[in-house]
Design a protein around this motif. Sequence first.
Motif, PDB file in Angstrom:
ATOM      1  N   UNK A 154      36.994  52.352  83.841  1.00 49.53           N
ATOM      2  CA  UNK A 154      37.304  53.727  83.431  1.00 49.53           C
ATOM      3  C   UNK A 154      38.576  53.747  82.578  1.00 49.53           C
ATOM      4  N   UNK A 155      39.548  52.925  82.939  1.00 52.26           N
ATOM      5  CA  UNK A 155      40.759  52.793  82.114  1.00 52.26           C
ATOM      6  C   UNK A 155      40.377  52.307  80.714  1.00 52.26           C
ATOM      7  N   UNK A 156      39.425  51.398  80.633  1.00 49.30           N
ATOM      8  CA  UNK A 156      38.982  50.885  79.326  1.00 49.30           C
ATOM      9  C   UNK A 156      38.367  51.998  78.480  1.00 49.30           C
ATOM     10  N   UNK A 157      37.566  52.858  79.107  1.00 47.99           N
ATOM     11  CA  UNK A 157      36.953  53.971  78.368  1.00 47.99           C
ATOM     12  C   UNK A 157      38.043  54.938  77.887  1.00 47.99           C
ATOM     13  N   UNK A 158      38.976  55.266  78.758  1.00 49.19           N
ATOM     14  CA  UNK A 158      40.062  56.175  78.366  1.00 49.19           C
ATOM     15  C   UNK A 158      40.887  55.557  77.240  1.00 49.19           C
ATOM     16  N   UNK A 159      41.156  54.265  77.345  1.00 50.47           N
ATOM     17  CA  UNK A 159      41.916  53.577  76.291  1.00 50.47           C
ATOM     18  C   UNK A 159      41.201  53.687  74.955  1.00 50.47           C
ATOM     19  N   UNK A 160      39.898  53.442  74.950  1.00 50.46           N
ATOM     20  CA  UNK A 160      39.127  53.521  73.704  1.00 50.46           C
ATOM     21  C   UNK A 160      39.199  54.919  73.101  1.00 50.46           C
ATOM     22  N   UNK A 161      39.037  55.928  73.926  1.00 56.72           N
ATOM     23  CA  UNK A 161      39.092  57.315  73.429  1.00 56.72           C
ATOM     24  C   UNK A 161      40.463  57.620  72.845  1.00 56.72           C
ATOM     25  N   UNK A 162      41.514  57.225  73.539  1.00 52.74           N
ATOM     26  CA  UNK A 162      42.869  57.510  73.057  1.00 52.74           C
ATOM     27  C   UNK A 162      43.198  56.751  71.774  1.00 52.74           C
ATOM     28  N   UNK A 212      53.762  54.876  68.927  1.00 53.30           N
ATOM     29  CA  UNK A 212      53.297  53.582  68.399  1.00 53.30           C
ATOM     30  C   UNK A 212      51.929  53.222  68.986  1.00 53.30           C
ATOM     31  N   UNK A 213      51.039  52.763  68.139  1.00 51.37           N
ATOM     32  CA  UNK A 213      49.653  52.502  68.547  1.00 51.37           C
ATOM     33  C   UNK A 213      49.574  51.460  69.661  1.00 51.37           C
ATOM     34  N   UNK A 214      50.492  50.498  69.665  1.00 45.51           N
ATOM     35  CA  UNK A 214      50.495  49.501  70.734  1.00 45.51           C
ATOM     36  C   UNK A 214      50.739  50.156  72.098  1.00 45.51           C
ATOM     37  N   UNK A 262      47.200  53.680  79.160  1.00 46.69           N
ATOM     38  CA  UNK A 262      46.258  53.886  80.271  1.00 46.69           C
ATOM     39  C   UNK A 262      46.347  52.794  81.344  1.00 46.69           C
ATOM     40  N   UNK A 263      46.592  51.567  80.933  1.00 47.80           N
ATOM     41  CA  UNK A 263      46.724  50.468  81.900  1.00 47.80           C
ATOM     42  C   UNK A 263      48.029  50.593  82.681  1.00 47.80           C
ATOM     43  N   UNK A 264      49.094  50.981  81.998  1.00 45.25           N
ATOM     44  CA  UNK A 264      50.390  51.154  82.657  1.00 45.25           C
ATOM     45  C   UNK A 264      50.302  52.255  83.718  1.00 45.25           C
ATOM     46  N   UNK A 265      49.620  53.335  83.400  1.00 43.66           N
ATOM     47  CA  UNK A 265      49.461  54.446  84.340  1.00 43.66           C
ATOM     48  C   UNK A 265      48.387  54.124  85.386  1.00 43.66           C
TER      49      UNK A 265
END
Length: 156
Positions: free
Chosen positions: A102-110, A124-126, A132-135
């Motif tokens: 789910x974090x991966x999906x949120x990361x992709x959307x963001x 910054x894009x990085x 999402x992974x940090x949170x």
Amino acid sequence: MFSALLTVHITAGVICLITGLISMLSKKRKGRHTWSGEVYHASFVIIFLTSVTMALMHWEESAYLFYIGFFSYSFAIIGYLAVKRKWRNWLLYYISGMLGSYIAVITAVLVVNAQKIGFLQGVPILLVWFLPTIVGSPLIALVNRKYALKKASASS
């Protein structure tokens, strides 16, 4: 063909976001939780297949998405198989895999929409890639701890 795949990819992503949230917020028993989890996984399979296909179609500029697709889906399949096959410590793998995916999906959307999302403009894009992974990672640890404590108190 690419735009059709992209439309299917985006639609599956939206379904993942919705059904993942439903699954997370539902009582953990057969019914809504399992139904939404099955739809979530099926949608993630579609995301995976379309992302890999689109990366292959535009390899020069999108090769990295091929690898990200495999990496992201690995979380979903580990979580899915852990619960289906009841591996040893399956709950830990299930929670970590499904929430990691789910974090991966949120990361992709963001990442894709960062310039269109007000509070992310200028970030910054990085940082957008890792936020999402940090949170999410500490949240996964908390959920795993919660269910480990429940399991321990139930077996006492």
